[in-house]
Design an enzyme around this catalytic site. Structure first.
Site, PDB file in Angstrom:
ATOM      1  N   ASN A 185      46.507 -12.147  72.596  1.00  0.00           N
ATOM      2  CA  ASN A 185      46.275 -13.562  71.871  1.00  0.00           C
ATOM      3  C   ASN A 185      47.246 -13.643  72.574  1.00  0.00           C
ATOM      4  OD1 ASN A 185      46.978 -15.327  69.781  1.00  0.00           O
ATOM      5  ND2 ASN A 185      48.166 -14.990  68.577  1.00  0.00           N
ATOM      6  N   TRP A 186      46.401 -14.927  72.879  1.00  0.00           N
ATOM      7  CA  TRP A 186      46.633 -16.169  74.204  1.00  0.00           C
ATOM      8  C   TRP A 186      47.210 -17.164  73.494  1.00  0.00           C
ATOM      9  CZ3 TRP A 186      42.119 -16.678  78.221  1.00  0.00           C
ATOM     10  CH2 TRP A 186      42.035 -15.841  78.952  1.00  0.00           C
ATOM     11  N   LYS A 187      46.645 -17.417  72.264  1.00  0.00           N
ATOM     12  CA  LYS A 187      47.920 -18.787  71.084  1.00  0.00           C
ATOM     13  C   LYS A 187      46.992 -19.936  72.316  1.00  0.00           C
ATOM     14  CE  LYS A 187      51.558 -15.157  69.921  1.00  0.00           C
ATOM     15  NZ  LYS A 187      53.121 -15.202  69.622  1.00  0.00           N
ATOM     16  N   HIS A 206      48.158 -15.247  61.483  1.00  0.00           N
ATOM     17  CA  HIS A 206      49.506 -14.236  62.032  1.00  0.00           C
ATOM     18  C   HIS A 206      50.385 -14.851  61.548  1.00  0.00           C
ATOM     19  CE1 HIS A 206      51.698 -15.470  65.809  1.00  0.00           C
ATOM     20  NE2 HIS A 206      51.031 -14.063  66.287  1.00  0.00           N
ATOM     21  N   GLU A 248      52.154 -17.621  62.572  1.00  0.00           N
ATOM     22  CA  GLU A 248      52.033 -18.557  63.688  1.00  0.00           C
ATOM     23  C   GLU A 248      51.532 -18.993  62.237  1.00  0.00           C
ATOM     24  OE1 GLU A 248      51.525 -17.204  67.266  1.00  0.00           O
ATOM     25  OE2 GLU A 248      53.527 -17.194  67.628  1.00  0.00           O
ATOM     26  N   GLU A 294      53.177  -7.201  62.422  1.00  0.00           N
ATOM     27  CA  GLU A 294      54.132  -8.235  63.603  1.00  0.00           C
ATOM     28  C   GLU A 294      55.049  -8.522  62.894  1.00  0.00           C
ATOM     29  OE1 GLU A 294      51.354  -9.685  66.944  1.00  0.00           O
ATOM     30  OE2 GLU A 294      51.032 -11.043  65.258  1.00  0.00           O
ATOM     31  N   GLY A 311      57.678 -12.743  70.239  1.00  0.00           N
ATOM     32  CA  GLY A 311      57.949 -14.237  71.143  1.00  0.00           C
ATOM     33  C   GLY A 311      59.821 -14.549  71.375  1.00  0.00           C
ATOM     34  N   SER A 342      56.685  -8.522  71.575  1.00  0.00           N
ATOM     35  CA  SER A 342      57.555  -8.807  72.802  1.00  0.00           C
ATOM     36  C   SER A 342      56.698  -7.384  73.425  1.00  0.00           C
ATOM     37  CB  SER A 342      58.931  -9.178  72.801  1.00  0.00           C
ATOM     38  OG  SER A 342      59.233 -10.077  71.866  1.00  0.00           O
ATOM     39  N   GLY A 354      50.813 -11.422  73.108  1.00  0.00           N
ATOM     40  CA  GLY A 354      50.972 -12.487  73.169  1.00  0.00           C
ATOM     41  C   GLY A 354      51.335 -12.955  74.350  1.00  0.00           C
TER      42      GLY A 354
END
Ligand code: 13P
Length: 248
Positions: free
Chosen positions: A11-13, A99, A101, A169, A175, A210, A231
């Site tokens: 997941n490159w965000k 997600h 986010e 998650e 992160g 992470s 991530g």
């Protein structure tokens, strides 16, 4: 080894510009190509700005492409949004939904996510539905309750289980460099399987939060963990491949 085929997802965000994204994608693809045949599924989810460039560059490579979010509708007056079918046009076979986010940063409810899952599956995409407790939930001992509620409400009636992946998650692990122990992850995955009933045995459940080359082995050596959603460590080709090749 898990009975289910493992799945490793990047997941490159909101990272990567055209040049850097293409270099990253090609470097990962080269390592995957050299390791062929892969014993696992490998998926890259670049930002939407790069989806077409990456999928076009990786044609014929053993790598799937996914989106990071989509709208509930097939088309319409929704400025700035993209539909699931549009991601199919861009070469996607997967879609990350729910997600944290999106849930926390964009106030997405589980009800909305269920509608997105329905739309994405209707377009033929495999949906990776994310769930996870916050630090406060964890502290309150509410992990199971929260995840149960998120799963119950984020899966639409008639969800196509063949096109369903769950990603556990924990929000507090994303992160932060903090991770639950592999045993804790296994415990949650088992509960999710139980919750899902009959289909629980066939659904792939990933862990995300992470994940690094140093902790991937201990996570992926667990039968219950069918893969990882990565991530920041997926933004480095060697690091990401070091994680993925634990499944080979
Ligand atoms: P990190 O691997 O950067 O913690 O992010 C995890 C994640 O959110 C993957 O979807």
């Amino acid at each position: 080894m898990s009975k289910r085929r493992r799945l490793i997802v990047a997941n490159w965000k909101m990272y990567g510009r055209l040049t850097s994204g293409l270099v990253l994608a090609r470097d990962i693809a080269e390592m995957a190509q050299n390791a062929r045949p892969l014993n696992f599924d490998l998926v890259l989810c670049p930002p939407a700005s790069l989806t077409w460039a990456v999928s076009d560059a990786l044609q014929g490579m053993p790598i799937g492409i996914g989106g990071q979010d989509c709208h509930t509708a097939t088309h319409g007056a929704y400025t700035g949004d993209l539909s699931a079918a549009m991601f199919v046009d861009l070469g996607c076979r997967y879609m990350i939904l729910g997600h944290s986010e999106r849930r926390h940063g964009h106030g997405e409810s589980s009800e909305l996510i269920a509608k997105k899952v329905e739309a994405a599956q209707l377009a033929g995409l495999t949906t990776i539905v994310c769930v996870g407790e916050t630090a406060a939930d964890l502290e309150a001992g509410a992990t199971e309750e929260i995840i149960q509620k998120q799963i119950r409400e984020s899966l639409p009636p008639g969800v196509k289980t063949a096109n369903l992946v769950i990603a556990y998650e924990p929000v507090w692990a994303i992160g932060t460099g903090q991770t639950p122990t592999p045993e804790d992850v296994v415990g949650v995955h088992k509960k999710i399987r139980k919750m899902l009933g009959e289909i629980g045995e066939t659904i792939r459940i990933l862990y995300g939060g992470s994940v690094t080359p140093s902790n991937a082995e201990s996570l992926l050596s667990q039968n219950e963990i069918d893969g990882v959603l990565v991530g920041s460590a997926s933004l480095n080709a060697d690091g990401f491949w070091a994680i993925a090749e634990k499944c080979q």
